[in-house]
Design a protein around this motif. Structure first.
Motif, PDB file in Angstrom:
ATOM      1  N   LEU A 242       0.843  -1.201   0.000  1.00  0.00           N
ATOM      2  CA  LEU A 242       0.000   0.000   0.000  1.00  0.00           C
ATOM      3  C   LEU A 242       0.880   1.254   0.000  1.00  0.00           C
ATOM      4  N   ASN A 246       0.900   4.168  -2.944  1.00  0.00           N
ATOM      5  CA  ASN A 246       0.508   5.535  -2.613  1.00  0.00           C
ATOM      6  C   ASN A 246       1.511   6.123  -1.616  1.00  0.00           C
ATOM      7  N   TRP A 249       0.452   7.956   1.467  1.00  0.00           N
ATOM      8  CA  TRP A 249      -0.320   7.262   2.505  1.00  0.00           C
ATOM      9  C   TRP A 249       0.537   7.084   3.749  1.00  0.00           C
ATOM     10  N   SER A 259      -8.879   0.811   5.643  1.00  0.00           N
ATOM     11  CA  SER A 259      -9.600   1.836   4.869  1.00  0.00           C
ATOM     12  C   SER A 259      -8.871   2.161   3.563  1.00  0.00           C
ATOM     13  N   GLU A 260      -7.533   2.041   3.558  1.00  0.00           N
ATOM     14  CA  GLU A 260      -6.801   2.243   2.301  1.00  0.00           C
ATOM     15  C   GLU A 260      -7.105   1.099   1.321  1.00  0.00           C
ATOM     16  N   ARG A 263     -10.454   1.869  -0.117  1.00  0.00           N
ATOM     17  CA  ARG A 263     -10.374   2.969  -1.088  1.00  0.00           C
ATOM     18  C   ARG A 263      -9.800   2.457  -2.418  1.00  0.00           C
TER      19      ARG A 263
END
Ligand SMILES: [Zn+2]
Length: 269
Positions: A242, A246, A249, A259-260, A263
């Motif tokens: 993750l 990103n 993040w 939650s990532e 998304r």
């Protein structure tokens, strides 16, 4: 449609054509032929299934009140004279011939019963329906995925439901979700955790079945814990992937990972 069996009960899994791969379920007591219908989408195959087996519908139970899960409520009830059961927060979202069921309540049909477990997250009125060894999870838990938050969902609630209620079910519990999203979910699982051999193997199995026009067999909670990324928010590899995807993040907590993941899955094809 397919039929599965348990001790003293049967389960019919009916996939609707012209839907978002919706599953409706008929669960019946083999001794008395009383049954419940869970999340009726297309009423026609549901009513045919019930009629062909000589079953008597006592209740329709909606795991939640999104239109595709309540679509068949009224036609099924009209023909069978049963009752519609929903969580109190869903009362008013379905037709007047309904009653409410709360967390911890049991609904009897013949000599069998199904228990209600309140499971907010995908929607505020979502419930799980549990029997020993079986979990009808609606849009809370799918094969290798969880429900989205696009129509009334709250990430914190879904995280809490997955972490405390779903993960606490015995490993051998079979999972009966509201949709078949298995292939896309497993491709996502492999994408966010490339080193997960169980996810790769399950993806290969599911793809092979799909080529033959077959649906996956129901999985278990124990299997889901091996490859469903939303039950694996503690995996260091997922957290690393993750962060790679990103760079902005921040991570830092199991909820941040969860939650990532949600998304990313929303925008993932
Ligand atoms: Zn839904």
């Amino acid at each position: 449609m397919e039929t599965f069996s348990g001790e003293g009960y049967g389960i019919g899994r009916i996939k609707s054509e012209h839907s978002d791969n919706n599953y409706s379920y008929v669960v019946w007591c083999t001794k008395t032929s009383d049954c419940i219908v869970i999340d009726p989408n297309d009423p026609v195959p549901v009513l045919n299934y019930v009629r062909d087996r000589g079953l008597s519908v006592k209740y329709v139970i909606d795991t939640h009140c999104h239109p595709d899960h309540i679509l068949g409520n009224d036609p099924v009830i009209k023909v069978t004279l049963g009752k519609i059961l929903v969580h109190p927060l869903g009362f008013g979202l379905v037709s007047p011939r309904s009653a409410t069921v709360k967390d911890g309540e049991a609904v009897k049909f013949g000599e069998q019963e199904i228990r209600v477990s309140y499971a907010p997250g995908h929607t505020p009125e979502h419930i799980l329906l549990l029997m020993d060894g079986e979990a009808f999870t609606g849009d809370t838990l799918f094969l290798s995925g969880v429900g989205n938050l696009k129509h009334g969902g709250v990430a914190e609630d879904l995280f809490e439901t997955i972490g405390t209620k779903v993960s606490a079910l015995p490993d051998g519990t079979r999972v009966w979700p509201g949709h078949d999203y298995a292939e896309a979910n497993l491709r996502f699982a492999v994408d966010v955790e490339p080193g997960n051999k169980d996810a790769r193997k399950k993806l290969a199995d599911v793809t092979k079945l799909a080529k033959k026009g077959k649906d996956p067999e129901p999985t278990t909670i124990g299997e889901e814990k091996k490859y469903n990324p939303f039950l694996r928010y503690g995996s260091p590899e997922i957290e690393k992937e993750l962060a790679k995807k990103n760079p902005e993040w921040k991570g830092g907590s199991p909820f941040a990972v969860f939650s990532e993941l949600r998304r990313l899955r929303d925008g993932w094809k």
